[in-house]
Design an enzyme around this catalytic site. Sequence first.
Site: not given
Length: 302
Positions: A17-18, A209, A211, A242
């Site tokens: 997904r991400d 979560h 990054h 994103c």
Amino acid sequence: MASMTVSGTHVVEVGPRDGLQNEKKVLDVDTRVALITRAVDAGLKRIETVSFVNPKRVPQMAGAEEVMAALPRRDDVNYIGLVLNERGLDRALEAGVDEVNVVVVCTDEFSMRNQGCDVAEGLARWERIAERSKAAGVFTSATLAVSFGCPFSGEVTADTVIDIVDRVAQSGPDEIAIADTIGVGVPAQVRALHEGLVRVAPDVRRRWHFHNTRNTGYANALTAFDLGECALDSSIGGFGGCPFAPAATGNIATEDLRYQLERSGVDTGIDGLAVVDAATWLSAELDSPVQALLGKAGPFPG
């Protein structure tokens, strides 16, 4: 549906997904299913597989139902579907996801750009989705986006985030995920947010979560690990970002996170070399370089 049996500190694979949603190349359904199958074969037990969003806005996530229908089903593997609204929830439940993950944004400007509503309406949507998802017997989590900083509004205080956590917790989520959507967070923020989480939602599972946009993602993950049992999101190869956040580069990489956790005494159940192989394969499919380092440096001991 699989039951939510994964406990203790563990890895949640978000690459399908991400990891894919910000890549220029759009992978077809069969290739995305192959990626998820590789993740399962490597020992990952919770995998965010699809996002039930408008494919015109995020074409990389088109065909969510087809992906879910083609996945290998196992009692010990949970497939997570991300939803932003009740229409997305309808699709997720019909597709048979094991978990529903709802995004709640911590700033109005990012929320408007990402979801077309302000924070207040985002919380109202969460409340409606949580009620219906729980009634359906599906494990339900809320991810609080831009918890460490917003590309449009700037600094986001811990008090702001914890106020939203408090509102989210009133709907009885099974898990709350705190997301550094643009990779600006540092360990001091992790500690402040953890303190608030424990204070206002002591009985809710914690998930983080991160990054690695500014090379702080792994420090943040290990800080969260040191603070107590939690789930940690990561992406095979370190792909991700994103599409609504300028310069938001990749997630922390599953193979690199697995190495750090294993060396810290956590039995992740993940085959690191299998993840490295999957990252190399995915890099070729996307025509995009692997961000992880384990495949370059190799494991230790060798």
